[in-house]
Design an enzyme around this catalytic site. Structure first.
Site, PDB file in Angstrom:
ATOM      1  N   GLY A  45     -27.192 -76.526  -3.768  1.00 34.43           N
ATOM      2  CA  GLY A  45     -28.464 -76.006  -3.274  1.00 34.43           C
ATOM      3  C   GLY A  45     -29.643 -76.348  -4.157  1.00 34.43           C
ATOM      4  CG  HIS A  98     -26.753 -82.824 -10.471  1.00 34.03           C
ATOM      5  ND1 HIS A  98     -26.975 -81.572  -9.951  1.00 34.03           N
ATOM      6  CD2 HIS A  98     -27.068 -83.705  -9.486  1.00 34.03           C
ATOM      7  CE1 HIS A  98     -27.410 -81.694  -8.690  1.00 34.03           C
ATOM      8  NE2 HIS A  98     -27.474 -82.967  -8.393  1.00 34.03           N
ATOM      9  CG  MET A 222     -37.465 -76.703   2.323  1.00 36.99           C
ATOM     10  SD  MET A 222     -36.178 -76.411   1.093  1.00 36.99           S
ATOM     11  CE  MET A 222     -36.027 -78.038   0.333  1.00 36.99           C
TER      12      MET A 222
END
Length: 244
Positions: A45, A98, A222
Site C-alpha cells: 500500500g 523498500h 487516485m
C-alpha cells in the site's frame, strides 16, 4: 537469479538500481532531521500512503498531488532517478523506499527523521507480488504461483525475505520517530489512520481539512488522478518506477 541486482545478500529489481550507487546511498547519503520516510515491503500500500502523507502536508489541498507526479513528490531513494532527485533538491524531503533495515542509509539511525512503516498480511503480498512481478522484465519471472511461493518463503524475490524485512524494521518500533501502520487497519478505518499519521508528524488538521485528505486519497480519486495513476508515463518508463 541473474535477473536481479544483488546487494548485501538482497535481490533488487534489475532496472534503475545500481550496485555502486547503493553503496553510496547506504554509507554516504545524509537523511535530514526534518525528512519523512515512507518505508514498506513491496505491495503493502505504499502509493496510497504516499498520497495520504502528501495531502496531510498540504492540509488536504489537492493542488500538489494533482500537479506533480507521485514519484517526484516522494522519490525512491534506491532508484537512480530518485536518488538524483533527492540530492539535487533542498530538503526537507518525503522519501520512499523498500530497502531492508541493514542496507538503509546509516545516517537515518542517528537522525530525528520520521519513518512510517506499513506492513501487510504476507498472504496478500504473496499473491499481489506474483501477479505484478510476473509481468515485469526486471526480476526473475516465476512459471507458477507454486514456484513463486517457494521463492517467497526463501527470500528469492525482489527486496528479499518479507519475514526478515519486517523483523528488521520492527526492531525500531519503540523509537519515537518510528510509526508502525498496517494496511488492513488503513483499509478498515482510514480516518483513524490519517489521525495517527497527523499526530506522529505533529500536524493539526481541521475537520474539513481531514475530509479533504480522505476524499483525495480515496481509491477512486487516485485512479482518476493522472499524477498518481501513471497514465502520464510510457510503458517503458513505468517499468522504471518501483511498485507499491
Amino acid at each position: 537469479m541473474s535477473n536481479y541486482v544483488w546487494f548485501e545478500g538482497i535481490p533488487l529489481p534489475n532496472l534503475n538500481i545500481k550496485k555502486r550507487r547503493l553503496e553510496e546511498i547506504c554509507h554516504k547519503f545524509v537523511i535530514g532531521d526534518e525528512d519523512i520516510i515512507i518505508e514498506t515491503y513491496p505491495k503493502s500500500g505504499t502509493h496510497w500512503l504516499i498520497e495520504i502523507v502528501c495531502l496531510i502536508q498540504t492540509k488536504g489541498n489537492p493542488e500538489w498531488v494533482q500537479s506533480v507526479p507521485i514519484w517526484e513528490r516522494s522519490p525512491w531513494i534506491e532508484s537512480e532517478k530518485g536518488y538524483q532527485a533527492l540530492i539535487n533538491k533542498e530538503g526537507p524531503h518525503v522519501i520512499s523506499s523498500h530497502l531492508p533495515f541493514h542496507i538503509f542509509p546509516k545516517s537515518f539511525f542517528n537522525s530525528k527523521a520520521k519513518m512510517i512503516y506499513a506492513i501487510r498480511n504476507p498472504r496478500d503480498i504473496l499473491v499481489s507480488g506474483y501477479f505484478y512481478w510476473s509481468k515485469t522484465k526486471f526480476s526473475k519471472n516465476p512459471d507458477s504461483l507454486a514456484t513463486y511461493f517457494e521463492w517467497f518463503l526463501n527470500g528469492y524475490v525482489a527486496y528479499g525475505s518479507w519475514f526478515e524485512h519486517t523483523c528488521g524494521w520492527l526492531s525500531m518500533k519503540e523509537r519515537e520517530n518510528f510509526l508502525l501502520l498496517s494496511y488492513e487497519d488503513m483499509r478498515k478505518d482510514t480516518r483513524r489512520t490519517i489521525e495517527k499519521i497527523c499526530d506522529f508528524l505533529g500536524k493539526k488538521l481541521e475537520p474539513d481539512e481531514l475530509e479533504m485528505v480522505l476524499k483525495y486519497s480515496s481509491f477512486q480519486a487516485m485512479k482518476e488522478n493522472k499524477m498518481s495513476n501513471y497514465s502520464l508515463v510510457t510503458e517503458n518508463f513505468f517499468l522504471m518506477i518501483l511498485s507499491s
